[in-house]
Each structure stands twice: as C-alpha cells, then as structure tokens.
Design a protein around this motif. Sequence first.
Motif, PDB file in Angstrom:
ATOM      1  N   SER A  19       0.844  -1.189   0.000  1.00  0.00           N
ATOM      2  CA  SER A  19       0.000   0.000   0.000  1.00  0.00           C
ATOM      3  C   SER A  19       0.886   1.248   0.000  1.00  0.00           C
ATOM      4  O   SER A  19       1.965   1.240   0.594  1.00  0.00           O
ATOM      5  CB  SER A  19      -0.918  -0.006   1.222  1.00  0.00           C
ATOM      6  N   GLN A  38      -1.767  13.586  -3.133  1.00  0.00           N
ATOM      7  CA  GLN A  38      -2.372  12.674  -2.178  1.00  0.00           C
ATOM      8  C   GLN A  38      -3.606  12.025  -2.779  1.00  0.00           C
ATOM      9  O   GLN A  38      -4.374  12.674  -3.481  1.00  0.00           O
ATOM     10  CB  GLN A  38      -2.754  13.423  -0.893  1.00  0.00           C
ATOM     11  N   PHE A  39      -3.771  10.792  -2.476  1.00  0.00           N
ATOM     12  CA  PHE A  39      -4.797   9.971  -3.083  1.00  0.00           C
ATOM     13  C   PHE A  39      -5.405   9.142  -1.975  1.00  0.00           C
ATOM     14  O   PHE A  39      -4.661   8.547  -1.201  1.00  0.00           O
ATOM     15  CB  PHE A  39      -4.069   9.019  -4.045  1.00  0.00           C
ATOM     16  N   GLN A  69      -3.176  -3.438   1.166  1.00  0.00           N
ATOM     17  CA  GLN A  69      -3.226  -3.914   2.542  1.00  0.00           C
ATOM     18  C   GLN A  69      -3.369  -5.419   2.610  1.00  0.00           C
ATOM     19  O   GLN A  69      -4.135  -6.025   1.859  1.00  0.00           O
ATOM     20  CB  GLN A  69      -4.391  -3.265   3.294  1.00  0.00           C
ATOM     21  N   TYR A  72      -6.718  -7.202   2.565  1.00  0.00           N
ATOM     22  CA  TYR A  72      -7.506  -7.247   1.335  1.00  0.00           C
ATOM     23  C   TYR A  72      -7.114  -8.388   0.413  1.00  0.00           C
ATOM     24  O   TYR A  72      -7.718  -8.580  -0.631  1.00  0.00           O
ATOM     25  CB  TYR A  72      -7.395  -5.928   0.573  1.00  0.00           C
TER      26      TYR A  72
ATOM     27  N   LEU B 603     -14.616  -3.780   4.728  1.00  0.00           N
ATOM     28  CA  LEU B 603     -13.888  -2.769   5.507  1.00  0.00           C
ATOM     29  C   LEU B 603     -14.729  -2.350   6.719  1.00  0.00           C
ATOM     30  O   LEU B 603     -14.242  -2.296   7.847  1.00  0.00           O
ATOM     31  CB  LEU B 603     -13.580  -1.547   4.631  1.00  0.00           C
ATOM     32  N   TYR B 626      -4.438  -2.065  10.224  1.00  0.00           N
ATOM     33  CA  TYR B 626      -4.993  -2.421   8.931  1.00  0.00           C
ATOM     34  C   TYR B 626      -4.115  -1.979   7.772  1.00  0.00           C
ATOM     35  O   TYR B 626      -3.977  -2.687   6.784  1.00  0.00           O
ATOM     36  CB  TYR B 626      -6.362  -1.746   8.800  1.00  0.00           C
ATOM     37  N   SER B 627      -3.530  -0.811   7.872  1.00  0.00           N
ATOM     38  CA  SER B 627      -2.738  -0.259   6.783  1.00  0.00           C
ATOM     39  C   SER B 627      -1.529   0.456   7.373  1.00  0.00           C
ATOM     40  O   SER B 627      -1.454   1.689   7.396  1.00  0.00           O
ATOM     41  CB  SER B 627      -3.598   0.718   5.966  1.00  0.00           C
ATOM     42  N   ARG B 629       1.308   1.335   6.684  1.00  0.00           N
ATOM     43  CA  ARG B 629       2.061   2.384   5.997  1.00  0.00           C
ATOM     44  C   ARG B 629       1.335   3.734   6.015  1.00  0.00           C
ATOM     45  O   ARG B 629       1.901   4.746   5.611  1.00  0.00           O
ATOM     46  CB  ARG B 629       2.390   1.956   4.567  1.00  0.00           C
ATOM     47  N   ASP B 630       0.102   3.751   6.482  1.00  0.00           N
ATOM     48  CA  ASP B 630      -0.623   5.011   6.608  1.00  0.00           C
ATOM     49  C   ASP B 630      -0.670   5.490   8.060  1.00  0.00           C
ATOM     50  O   ASP B 630      -1.467   6.363   8.403  1.00  0.00           O
ATOM     51  CB  ASP B 630      -2.052   4.847   6.062  1.00  0.00           C
ATOM     52  N   GLU B 641      -0.854  11.246   5.635  1.00  0.00           N
ATOM     53  CA  GLU B 641      -1.495  12.374   4.949  1.00  0.00           C
ATOM     54  C   GLU B 641      -2.723  11.976   4.140  1.00  0.00           C
ATOM     55  O   GLU B 641      -3.744  12.646   4.157  1.00  0.00           O
ATOM     56  CB  GLU B 641      -0.494  13.056   4.017  1.00  0.00           C
ATOM     57  N   ARG B 642      -2.619  10.843   3.429  1.00  0.00           N
ATOM     58  CA  ARG B 642      -3.725  10.554   2.521  1.00  0.00           C
ATOM     59  C   ARG B 642      -4.981  10.127   3.280  1.00  0.00           C
ATOM     60  O   ARG B 642      -6.082  10.160   2.733  1.00  0.00           O
ATOM     61  CB  ARG B 642      -3.335   9.519   1.482  1.00  0.00           C
ATOM     62  N   MET B 643      -4.816   9.711   4.549  1.00  0.00           N
ATOM     63  CA  MET B 643      -5.986   9.357   5.343  1.00  0.00           C
ATOM     64  C   MET B 643      -6.689  10.606   5.868  1.00  0.00           C
ATOM     65  O   MET B 643      -7.792  10.535   6.394  1.00  0.00           O
ATOM     66  CB  MET B 643      -5.566   8.483   6.523  1.00  0.00           C
ATOM     67  N   LEU B 645      -7.303  13.248   3.911  1.00  0.00           N
ATOM     68  CA  LEU B 645      -7.975  13.958   2.821  1.00  0.00           C
ATOM     69  C   LEU B 645      -9.462  14.097   3.139  1.00  0.00           C
ATOM     70  O   LEU B 645     -10.084  13.170   3.652  1.00  0.00           O
ATOM     71  CB  LEU B 645      -7.831  13.188   1.509  1.00  0.00           C
ATOM     72  N   ASN B 648     -12.595  11.413   2.575  1.00  0.00           N
ATOM     73  CA  ASN B 648     -11.912  10.139   2.478  1.00  0.00           C
ATOM     74  C   ASN B 648     -12.845   8.995   2.900  1.00  0.00           C
ATOM     75  O   ASN B 648     -13.411   9.029   3.979  1.00  0.00           O
ATOM     76  CB  ASN B 648     -10.707  10.243   3.434  1.00  0.00           C
ATOM     77  N   TRP B 650     -12.353   6.157   4.030  1.00  0.00           N
ATOM     78  CA  TRP B 650     -11.962   5.471   5.262  1.00  0.00           C
ATOM     79  C   TRP B 650     -12.555   6.190   6.477  1.00  0.00           C
ATOM     80  O   TRP B 650     -13.068   5.549   7.381  1.00  0.00           O
ATOM     81  CB  TRP B 650     -10.437   5.419   5.393  1.00  0.00           C
TER      82      TRP B 650
END
Lengths: 208, 818
Positions: A19, A38-39, A69, A72, B603, B626-627, B629-630, B641-643, B645, B648, B650
């Motif tokens: 990810s 950013q996405f 992730q 998933y 999710l 869960y993620s 790297r975020d 950062e992207r979480m 937005l 979002n 999520w």
Amino acid sequence: MSLTMDCVAKLKILLLGESGVGKSSIILAFTKGDYQAQFPATIGVDYNHKIMDVNGLKVKLGIWDTAGQERYRTLTTSFYREAHGAILVYDVSEPKTLAKLNEWVEELQVYTTNKNIVCLVVGNKIDKDRAVPREHGQAFAQKHRMLFIESSAKTQEGIHLAFEELTQKIIETPGLWEKDTSASNIRVTEEEAREQGGSCYETTCSIK
Amino acid sequence: MNEEIDEYDIYHQDFTTVSEWEVFVARIEEVLIDWRLSKSTMVKHSVENHAKKWFTKSEEISYQGQKFTLSYNYMNCKSKPESTEESSDKSLLVEIQDGLWEATTRFMDDSDESPFPVSNWFGLKQYLMLYPNVALVEGSLIKLVMSSLNIAFANVDCGVPLFVKIREHWQHTYLGFYEDNEYKISFDTIHLKRISNQCSHLTGLVGLFKSKIASPVALDAVVVSTKFSYELKDLDAFAWGQQTQSNEFLSIDGFDVKKLIELPFGCDKNPTKSVLLNAIWPKFRECTIVESSTFSDIDPLMAPTWTLTLKMRENINFQLSELIGKVMELLDNSYLLMDTLGLSKSLGLVNPLNKITEAPITISKLVKAAMGHGRHTSEFKGPISDELLMPLLYYIFPDAVEDGTHIYPPDLKMEFKQDGNGSKLCSYVKSSPEDCLVWRLSVTAAKLHDAGGLSYLAHLWYEFIQELQYRWEMQIPVPGIAEGTPNARTCLLHQKLQLLNCCIKRTIEGNVNTTGHSSEEEFFDCSEGEGAEEQPPWDRPVGRLHRLGEATLKNGAPLYVPRTQDPAPKTEDQLEEDAELMVRLGDDAKASELRARMMSASLLSDMEAFKAANPGAELCDFVRWYSPRDWKSDDGGALGERMLLPGNPWVEAWNVARPVPASRQRRLFDETREAEQILHFLRSRTVSGVAELLLPAIIRAGALRATQEGAIGSSASVGGVDARRTFEIAVRELYEAEKEACRMLCRRKVLGGGEEGQALDAAERARVLRAAGGVLPAVARREFTLRVRDATAPQLMRAALADDITIVGAFTERIVCL
C-alpha cells in the motif's frame, strides 16, 4: 498479413504491490496524464481502462487497481483470474516495499489462471530520494523472469513506456490473448514458437 | 502504363488504362518482394538436419474474378550467422540440383510433410505455389497464368522455384520453373487416366526420358530406381485383435461398475485396409534390368529391399471420440435438462424468474436405500432401473455405503505447473483433480448418455442433485471434492461443489457455536483485559483474537486484533459478474466512489469488529493494524497524509461503524442463500449447460485414457477462446491422438516391432511371404525414377503407374542469350 485497425484486443492488467507505493497514481498518470500528491487509499479493487495503439493494433487495456493492505488479499486475489499481465510496483524510497513483492509473486502464482502471464516490475517514485539501487530491482525482475522499469508517476517518467512494454510483450506471447472480434480465430501455438519469443531477460530495460 | 511529360514539365502517370493482367503481375511481384525472395535479398539459409518442419506464408491474389493463394513453403531454416554475403545465383542453383539428385533415393508416394508433393518429388527445400481456388483446367488460362508468373519471376529475379497447381484439384499436377541468367529448370507433370503403350514399361519410359533431354551428344547410361508394390488384403496373419466395447453393463447380469467407469478407446474394427509390400531396387543402370512390353526381368522375390506400408481404412469410428462427440452434440440443445424427464414444473423451473415455489422432492435414493424403504408410489421413477442406478450412485457417492470399494483418494489436489513442462494432452481444458467426484459423475453421465440417450443422462443428473440437496439439508459434506474455497483453476462444476461444501461447513460451525457456549469467548476476553470490571457492560471489549505485538492504542490501552468475517467465497461465474458490474460503472471519479462503496462491506465489518474489540479506539489505531504504511508514530499515533484527505472513504466508514463483534454482525456470506442458489443453478441448467459442466472432466478423463494407450501429448496452448471453442479444439486433438494410437497399434501388429518403410530382414521377408500364402498378388503400383547427368545439369524423370499414370520431370536447359 497485417492486422487491421478496427480489430480491438482486450487485455486485463493487474497492479499489485504494497500500500502507498503509488499504484493508483501510476494508473492516473497513465490514463489521464494527471498527478495528485495525495490519493485516498484504494478500498478493495478499482477499475480503469485505456485504449492503446500497439503495432497498429488497437488494444483496450482494462486496468485493475488493487488495495495493497494485507487484509484485502483474499478479496483482491479473486480478481486475478484471467489476467494477461501484472505490474508489480515498489517504492524506490522504501526498501521494504521491494522485499514485500515476493509475496505478491507467490500470490500471483497461486491465483492466476493464465500460465504465461506477463509480469513487469516497476520501481516507482524515482523523483524522491532513492533508497533502493536500480540493480536490486533489476535483480528481482531477472530472478522471476520479468520485465523491469523505473518510473515516477509525478513526473510521468517511464509510465507510458511501462504499459507499452507490457502490452507489447503480452501480444508477443502466444496462447495468452486472442483478437476480440472473431470467435473462430483459434490460436494453437506450439512450444517452439514460445522459445523464439525468448525469455524476459532480454527485454529488461530501464530509464537512464 | 503511360508515362508522359506534359508541357509544364510535371511528371504524370496515368494508371487508368492498366489491364487486369498487369495488376496481377504487379501484385505477384509485390508479394515476392515483400517476402524478400529476389536472389539479391535472400538470406542464405542452412537447413538443420534434425526435426525438419515446413512453414508456410501465404497471400490471396485475384485475377479475372478467380482467386489464387500464393504460398511460400520452406523448411525450418537457421540463418547462418557468418554468411552475411548475398547468396549468389550459383549457390541457389547448386542447392536445387543437389536436392534433385538426393531426392532420387525417395519415391513419389513418400511424404516429407510439406503441403504439396513437389518438394518430395524434386528434393526442394523451399518453393512457391500458386493455388487456384477453382481448378485451373482451361489451357489458355493456364498459359496466361504461367507467362504472368514468368514475367513476375524475371522482374523480381526470384530465387525460389515457382509452381502452379493445374487441372482438377484431385489430380496432383503442377507446372513449375526456376531460372537464373544461364539456366532454366522446368518442372512438369503429366497425369493420364489411361496408360499409353509406350509409357507402360521401363524401356519405353527411358526412351521418353532421352527424347525429352534431346541431348546433342551421347548420354551416360540412365540410372534407374524402381519400386513395385503389392497389396496384401485381409490376411489372417495381420488379424485385428482389439475387442469392441459394448453397452453390456446395462444388463444386470453382466453388471460391473469397472466396465462403466472405463472409457472406451480405439476403433471398433480393424483399421488397416491393406498392407503394401514394396519390392525395391534402389539403383541400377538402364540395361541391367529389362522391362519391356514383351519381357520382364523384374521378380519381386529378387528385389534387394522389401518394405511394408500400411493403408488405413477411411471413415473408421473411434470409440472414445464418438462417445465424446455425442456429448458435444448436446451443446446445441437449449431445452432444460429436467424437461427431458417432464420434471421442470414440479421442480419449479418453468419460469426461471419464479422462485422455487413447490418444495422439491428431496428424498435421496441413497437414503431410502439405507433406510430400507420400499418403492414409494408418489416417488419419481426415471428410465434407469434401480438395480443399475444404485451401484452408480454408490460409485459417485461412495461414503453412502460402508463397503468402501470406491472411496476417493484422500488428498485431492489440482496440480498446476507454472513452467508447463508437462505436455499433457488437452491440459488447457480446465478440469478438476483426477478421479474426483466430478470425473466420476461426468464419465458416468457420458457413458449413460451413450448407452441410453439423453433421458438416462437427465435421470442421473436428477439423482445427483437430489443427493446434493439431501446432503445440504443434513449437513453432510460432498465427498471427492478438493478442500477449501472455490479454486478458479478448476472447472465450474467443481467450484460449485467446493462452494456447496463451504456452505455445509459454515452451517456445521454455526450449529456448534449456538449449541455450545457462544458467549465463552467473550468472558474469556473480559477476564484477560485488565481493569475490565471498571468498564460499563456496553463498553466491554468483545471478539478479540490476539494482541498486535506490543502495539497500543492512542489512549495507551493494548491494541487487539479482532475476530473478523472472512470475505465470501465465490465461484468464477460470480466473480465474473462482480467484475462486469464494476467495469460497467465506468471510469470517472463518481464510478470510482461507487466501486469503493461496493467494496467497503468488508472494511466496515472489520472496523466494527475492531471497535468492539478495542473500546475507545480511534481511526489511527485501526489504521495502525490495517494499513501500517498510513500510520505515523508521532504523538502516540497519527494518520498518514492521505488518510486525512477530506471526504476520504476510510473516515466516512469509520464514522458510521458501530462496535459490533464479527459474531453478531450481519453475515457477509449467507450460506443458506448460497447453497440454495447452487442447487437451483444445477437443477435449472439447460441440456447444453449441463454438457458444458460435464465436458471438462470427460475430455480430461479421455485424454488420460489416450495417454495410457500411448498417445503423446502435444504442447499446444490455447488462449483467449470461449469454452466451446476450447472443447472443440480439445476434441479434435483427442481424435487425432486416438487415430494415431490405433495406427501405432496396427503398425506393431503388422510390422512386428519394425518401422514403416524400414527394410525387412530375411526372417521378416519370410514371415510376410508366408502370410501372403507364398505367392504375391499382381503388382498394384509400379514406380520408376530415371536420372542422368548431362553436360548442363542433372535431369530427372519419375513415373508412377497404377490404374493411371503420373509422370513428373525436372529438366534443366541452358538459356542461350545472344
């Protein structure tokens, strides 16, 4: 026997990798020529398409973006079936993301239904400070007999080339795809023709 | 083409008056240049000796409304890396002449696998062939085509002999030529239905040959090879020993499940039509053996070499192919299979949109048999008698009987080789593990269909589904199916049964949970959590699986990984539907959002389970698990950062998620609904639909049978074609394999271990002569090869005489240029 323009081949391409390595950004850069710093993280699986010209042949690429992730995996792997090509993405600024690609290669071997699926390894984010030498990416690609390229979705570098290389290779691979227009068009190819196609080693390329 | 320079000095070309004939010539030239066949552009090739194989390039050309196919046929060549220099006129000519001379060791009825016989006749390694779609019989048209070719050949300076197929298509008559600056070689063919007096014997043919060369000086002696063939028919010594399979298993007396499970193979009658005995004299000078209209030296018993050739019967039935062919025919039948038994209505299948309204008859035969019930009057009675049906069902569901004769192999796995070295016959047909339930069902169905027709197949299918229905209701897993969730590498029927087993297993697990202490884990979780007593009951953590390392929540409490629901297992047709739906949504941002929403069910379920297991958790805690790297470690945990937005998905999902443990959530996988759907799916198939489900295993079982009979697998790979085409290709391949296996068997029988065309030793000769009764029949075919080297080049003529006569010749002449 030239292939006519109106003949459209449909190819299914997967984007896989940890990810946050920029899979969705690569797709955005390729399909829309756009970049977003950013996405939102992809949830499950997303789909995009683009029509490409390869050797005068119009090819419709159905591009499947997947969430990186761990949780998933079961969901995303169910979309692997009948894919013609896979793009395995890692982040050149994060060595772990390259190491993690091994897991995706294994997943691919388990869940893909096409034996000779074509794979391309992409080292993304070359606009950032590099922490993974190019040679490491190359070595990985070579070990698994895959194509290799480095790119930046931010600067667009290598993005188009990546998809072109992959598509080209898929089209050259016998028994992997078929022209969409005629159902009667059978392709029974023999091992020999495959040998002539050569291994993926010879086509390893990178951006200088 | 008119070229003219007009007064304004502008170069003009007027193509309006170009004749069709000029276009024809130009088109041929274009193709030849495109294929790089002019002498100067040809790359020098060397033919590798091993594995000679022919390749063909072809183009369509039309002339005067007549379509022609121009093809370039060449043997697999490897470019010599060192010889980059142009191939000279000389080397091309020498190559042809050498080939011509070498070819005389073979006979006209030999085959070199090339698409046309000319390469065998004249020893060519490459040639061009112009093949008319409608036979070229009219003399003037042949002449016109030939002269067009001559012009094109000369203009391009072509380096490959060029042939035209003339006369009726069944006649092997070709005209060809090759030329360079000095020499011209003409390749001629004559085919006559009646043999003229002069050509009926060797002496006459030698005369003809000499007159054709018309050498001004005396020629060397003509060297002759000859082959006399004798047809040996219906010989006891070559009797066919293969037994025919009958449908005897249908009679109760001779019943044996083994007979039923074995697929038939081979042909039902002797496939050998006759055996040709060839008496060969490989080489002699014209005068040493005389054969004229009045006298003959030829005695086959004196021939230096004897060989045997087999002639196979045409239109023989191959039992395996016939059996599979009958199932293939079902692919065109789009009626409901249950209609065959008149059961559609009682099964609620008439309108596929209606739900199953009536309760279907759910009593399985096997259960009734086990309970010792007699026949019930209201029970459905199919065409297959119980005496036959029961053993078949016990064979497919061996766990229903205690004798354990046909139990399934314990570890059913689908092997799938990544490197694909295993060149297995028809390996591209997606199937299921060898000898699993799907194989047994499919082969049994095919054999019943062969023996009793469609109603037998329908009856078996009906009983099969009844048993599945019973197993679902009683929660007994289906035997002989690979473990786990549906494997997309197996055929659809196998996937459906895997999914049904998943449903059965979930129900069993569910029952255990409700009958046992379902709250046990919650208590356990509670006591483990420190200070749990201080928490109010609604905030008690539930559904914890284990701690995530040493990780803690932002509030300092340990972070627990929750028990979660697994995503719903799906079969490939369901996945296909999902994928199609996603594609259909389109490409824009809105569609992407919709897809994210479709995908977020699991999710949300995971977030709710997480909240239940970790009271007081924040999104950043969830993301940490869960993620990773975020997640950022700053300040005890923060979102990447992207979480952050806005909008979002999520964040949105987190906001609506309530703390609910997986055990109390709405199920992502509704096993009851899924199981009912599978049963309905199987019950409501059309005849073609059922055939499609059964064919993969039938084909693979057939391929296995063929392999056991000595058929060699091809390494063909088939990609991107639909199921039906794949079946057709596989069935074709099986047919060829079966035919070849029969041929091999014949060869073994007739040749006694030797190769076809191999010279027989003295003992073999005696055996064959004995089999023929000591006397050979009248000669069936005679062939002569005459050759001589004159001052210019080797000259060659061949004649084959049977009821008709074919004479072919290659004559080289020097072109005199003044």
